[in-house]
Design an enzyme around this catalytic site. Structure first.
Site, PDB file in Angstrom:
ATOM      1  N   ASP A  38      19.800  51.125  29.176  1.00 22.35           N
ATOM      2  CA  ASP A  38      20.493  49.828  29.167  1.00 22.35           C
ATOM      3  C   ASP A  38      21.914  50.068  29.658  1.00 22.35           C
ATOM      4  O   ASP A  38      22.443  51.165  29.510  1.00 22.35           O
ATOM      5  CB  ASP A  38      20.541  49.244  27.739  1.00 22.35           C
ATOM      6  CG  ASP A  38      20.702  47.724  27.724  1.00 22.35           C
ATOM      7  OD1 ASP A  38      19.760  47.032  27.303  1.00 22.35           O
ATOM      8  OD2 ASP A  38      21.777  47.233  28.142  1.00 22.35           O
ATOM      9  N   ASN A  90      12.339  45.621  32.359  1.00 24.09           N
ATOM     10  CA  ASN A  90      12.614  44.532  31.416  1.00 24.09           C
ATOM     11  C   ASN A  90      14.042  43.998  31.517  1.00 24.09           C
ATOM     12  O   ASN A  90      14.278  42.824  31.229  1.00 24.09           O
ATOM     13  CB  ASN A  90      12.343  45.044  29.992  1.00 24.09           C
ATOM     14  CG  ASN A  90      12.937  44.146  28.937  1.00 24.09           C
ATOM     15  OD1 ASN A  90      12.350  43.125  28.576  1.00 24.09           O
ATOM     16  ND2 ASN A  90      14.121  44.491  28.443  1.00 24.09           N
ATOM     17  N   TYR A 156      17.720  31.629  38.391  1.00 25.34           N
ATOM     18  CA  TYR A 156      16.838  32.398  37.490  1.00 25.34           C
ATOM     19  C   TYR A 156      15.378  32.234  37.934  1.00 25.34           C
ATOM     20  O   TYR A 156      14.624  33.215  38.021  1.00 25.34           O
ATOM     21  CB  TYR A 156      17.033  31.906  36.051  1.00 25.34           C
ATOM     22  CG  TYR A 156      16.272  32.707  35.015  1.00 25.34           C
ATOM     23  CD1 TYR A 156      16.774  33.910  34.532  1.00 25.34           C
ATOM     24  CD2 TYR A 156      15.054  32.256  34.514  1.00 25.34           C
ATOM     25  CE1 TYR A 156      16.080  34.650  33.567  1.00 25.34           C
ATOM     26  CE2 TYR A 156      14.356  32.980  33.553  1.00 25.34           C
ATOM     27  CZ  TYR A 156      14.876  34.175  33.089  1.00 25.34           C
ATOM     28  OH  TYR A 156      14.183  34.908  32.145  1.00 25.34           O
ATOM     29  N   LYS A 160      12.803  35.213  39.146  1.00 26.77           N
ATOM     30  CA  LYS A 160      11.562  35.527  38.429  1.00 26.77           C
ATOM     31  C   LYS A 160      10.325  35.232  39.288  1.00 26.77           C
ATOM     32  O   LYS A 160       9.291  35.899  39.151  1.00 26.77           O
ATOM     33  CB  LYS A 160      11.521  34.759  37.102  1.00 26.77           C
ATOM     34  CG  LYS A 160      12.602  35.196  36.120  1.00 26.77           C
ATOM     35  CD  LYS A 160      12.458  36.669  35.737  1.00 26.77           C
ATOM     36  CE  LYS A 160      13.431  37.102  34.663  1.00 26.77           C
ATOM     37  NZ  LYS A 160      13.286  38.522  34.301  1.00 26.77           N
ATOM     38  N   ILE A 189      11.433  33.015  23.960  1.00 26.23           N
ATOM     39  CA  ILE A 189      11.291  33.955  22.849  1.00 26.23           C
ATOM     40  C   ILE A 189      12.634  34.062  22.125  1.00 26.23           C
ATOM     41  O   ILE A 189      13.690  34.066  22.784  1.00 26.23           O
ATOM     42  CB  ILE A 189      10.866  35.361  23.353  1.00 26.23           C
ATOM     43  CG1 ILE A 189       9.717  35.273  24.376  1.00 26.23           C
ATOM     44  CG2 ILE A 189      10.503  36.257  22.172  1.00 26.23           C
ATOM     45  CD1 ILE A 189       8.424  34.687  23.874  1.00 26.23           C
ATOM     46  N   THR A 191      15.390  35.622  21.208  1.00 26.79           N
ATOM     47  CA  THR A 191      16.195  36.831  21.467  1.00 26.79           C
ATOM     48  C   THR A 191      17.638  36.387  21.722  1.00 26.79           C
ATOM     49  O   THR A 191      17.897  35.193  21.919  1.00 26.79           O
ATOM     50  CB  THR A 191      15.713  37.590  22.720  1.00 26.79           C
ATOM     51  OG1 THR A 191      16.025  36.790  23.868  1.00 26.79           O
ATOM     52  CG2 THR A 191      14.229  37.897  22.683  1.00 26.79           C
TER      53      THR A 191
HETATM   54  N1  LIG Z   1      13.798  35.739  25.769  1.00 23.76           N
HETATM   55  C1  LIG Z   1      13.079  34.948  26.530  1.00 23.76           C
HETATM   56  O1  LIG Z   1      12.797  33.803  26.160  1.00 23.76           O
HETATM   57  C2  LIG Z   1      12.559  35.413  27.857  1.00 23.76           C
HETATM   58  C3  LIG Z   1      11.609  34.598  28.487  1.00 23.76           C
HETATM   59  C4  LIG Z   1      11.098  35.003  29.715  1.00 23.76           C
HETATM   60  C5  LIG Z   1      11.520  36.180  30.282  1.00 23.76           C
HETATM   61  N2  LIG Z   1      12.444  36.938  29.649  1.00 23.76           N
HETATM   62  C6  LIG Z   1      12.871  38.168  30.313  1.00 23.76           C
HETATM   63  O2  LIG Z   1      12.671  39.263  29.444  1.00 23.76           O
HETATM   64  C7  LIG Z   1      13.650  40.264  29.697  1.00 23.76           C
HETATM   65  C8  LIG Z   1      14.356  40.637  28.407  1.00 23.76           C
HETATM   66  O3  LIG Z   1      15.020  39.478  27.919  1.00 23.76           O
HETATM   67  P1  LIG Z   1      15.622  39.361  26.429  1.00 23.76           P
HETATM   68  O4  LIG Z   1      15.325  37.979  25.981  1.00 23.76           O
HETATM   69  O5  LIG Z   1      15.218  40.515  25.606  1.00 23.76           O
HETATM   70  O6  LIG Z   1      17.184  39.409  26.770  1.00 23.76           O
HETATM   71  P2  LIG Z   1      18.415  40.150  26.024  1.00 23.76           P
HETATM   72  O7  LIG Z   1      19.630  39.536  26.614  1.00 23.76           O
HETATM   73  O8  LIG Z   1      18.226  40.121  24.543  1.00 23.76           O
HETATM   74  O9  LIG Z   1      18.259  41.660  26.517  1.00 23.76           O
HETATM   75  C9  LIG Z   1      18.417  42.001  27.860  1.00 23.76           C
HETATM   76  C10 LIG Z   1      18.964  43.408  27.950  1.00 23.76           C
HETATM   77  O10 LIG Z   1      19.115  43.723  29.349  1.00 23.76           O
HETATM   78  C11 LIG Z   1      20.346  44.417  29.487  1.00 23.76           C
HETATM   79  N3  LIG Z   1      20.851  44.279  30.853  1.00 23.76           N
HETATM   80  C12 LIG Z   1      21.365  43.175  31.447  1.00 23.76           C
HETATM   81  N4  LIG Z   1      21.766  43.483  32.693  1.00 23.76           N
HETATM   82  C13 LIG Z   1      21.525  44.807  32.878  1.00 23.76           C
HETATM   83  C14 LIG Z   1      21.733  45.703  33.942  1.00 23.76           C
HETATM   84  N5  LIG Z   1      22.322  45.315  35.106  1.00 23.76           N
HETATM   85  N6  LIG Z   1      21.324  46.989  33.805  1.00 23.76           N
HETATM   86  C15 LIG Z   1      20.757  47.404  32.644  1.00 23.76           C
HETATM   87  N7  LIG Z   1      20.570  46.596  31.584  1.00 23.76           N
HETATM   88  C16 LIG Z   1      20.939  45.311  31.705  1.00 23.76           C
HETATM   89  C17 LIG Z   1      21.278  43.795  28.468  1.00 23.76           C
HETATM   90  O11 LIG Z   1      22.365  44.672  28.152  1.00 23.76           O
HETATM   91  C18 LIG Z   1      20.337  43.559  27.286  1.00 23.76           C
HETATM   92  O12 LIG Z   1      20.327  44.662  26.397  1.00 23.76           O
HETATM   93  C19 LIG Z   1      14.570  39.690  30.785  1.00 23.76           C
HETATM   94  O13 LIG Z   1      14.151  40.146  32.046  1.00 23.76           O
HETATM   95  C20 LIG Z   1      14.343  38.209  30.647  1.00 23.76           C
HETATM   96  O14 LIG Z   1      14.645  37.506  31.842  1.00 23.76           O
HETATM   97  C21 LIG Z   1      12.971  36.594  28.453  1.00 23.76           C
END
Ligand SMILES: NC(=O)c1ccc[n+]([C@@H]2O[C@H](COP(=O)([O-])OP(=O)(O)OC[C@H]3O[C@@H](n4cnc5c(N)ncnc54)[C@H](O)[C@@H]3O)[C@@H](O)[C@H]2O)c1
Length: 255
Positions: A38, A90, A156, A160, A189, A191
């Protein structure tokens, strides 16, 4: 007792928070050695907790937009654990509203750099190591918003949607190498990404309620429900799946 991914080595990006952290915990619990990465050093504590619970885990600081960081991450997985079998792309960013009439090119590019370039770079740099291990699995985190649109989120959605098609092309290209490539499409989700976006909106209570009700199951998902989908795609249980879109969305896109 053997776990569902015992013997495999997995690299999980964005593992300091949310879905990445939970995926690392679930893969480790099921027997994989996990390298968490990360850009946020808070991922170190997640890896230490996994190790304290008896898992094999390490962490490195890694920005997924950096070629040099990718080279270091793949080298670290091989140095620490001997090989690389599984890549979970991720790491990603969300954002509050992006207006197509006024949005800046900088904001557009930042979104694409992390969410799409980052996934390409991951496959570009981890692919040779996974091939050298005799094949494996790549799991790319797309979204329901890679399949359906949302006003105010064009950048976004574009990122995606790009992940969805990048996944399918890679699946075809790498099938002869024994590397399966699949995408996961979560609904909303619970988060930090989602709670931060809701807090940043003007009417956060209404926004939260509206988003929840867009899911026929009338709730947000929890990280474990996505981590379990990633576990399935990382394991040999999904050995006939490649180029697939695994939708885990409480029915959001069924309407
Ligand atoms: N939470 C949701 O509802 C949801 C829905 C669909 C897709 N997603 C996707 O799932 C993945 C995880 O999302 P989440 O909800 O856990 O988000 P989150 O913000 O809780 O975690 C994302 C993590 O990615 C890290 N990050 C961001 N930019 C970065 C970079 N340039 N290099 C390395 N690390 C980096 C952040 O520091 C963070 O720890 C993402 O790709 C998000 O788009 C999430």
């Amino acid at each position: 007792m053997a776990g569902r991914v015992t013997g495999k080595v997995a690299l999980i990006t964005g593992a300091a928070s949310g879905l990445g952290a939970e995926t690392a915990r679930v893969l480790a619990r099921e027997g994989a050695a996990v390298l968490l990465s990360d850009r946020d050093p808070a991922g170190e504590a997640v890896a230490l907790a996994i190790a304290a619970a008896g898992g094999r885990a390490a962490f490195l600081v890694h920005d997924v937009t950096s070629v040099a960081d990718w080279e270091a991450a793949v080298a670290r997985a091989v140095a620490d654990f001997g090989k690389l079998d599984v890549l979970v792309n991720n790491a990603g960013i969300g954002s509050s509203s992006f207006d197509l009439m006024t949005g800046s090119l900088d904001d557009w590019r930042t979104m694409l750099a992390v969410n799409l370039d980052g996934v390409f770079l991951g496959m570009r740099h981890a692919g040779p190591a996974i091939a050298a291990a005799g094949g494996g699995a790549v799991i790319n985190l797309s979204s329901i918003l890679g399949k359906v649109g949302l006003p105010g989120a064009a950048h976004y959605c574009a990122s995606k949607g790009g992940v969805l098609m990048l996944t399918k092309a890679a699946a075809l290209e790498w099938a002869p190498l024994g590397i399966r490539v699949n995408s996961v499409h979560p609904g909303f989700i619970d988060t930090p990404m989602v709670s931060n976006a809701i807090h940043a909106s003007e009417n956060s209570n209404e926004m939260r309620e509206m988003l929840i009700m867009a899911h026929p199951v009338a709730r947000f998902g929890v990280p474990r429900e996505i981590a379990d989908a990633v576990l399935f795609l990382a394991s040999d249980e999904s050995s006939f799946m490649t180029g697939a879109e695994l939708v885990v969305d409480g029915g959001y896109t069924a309407r």
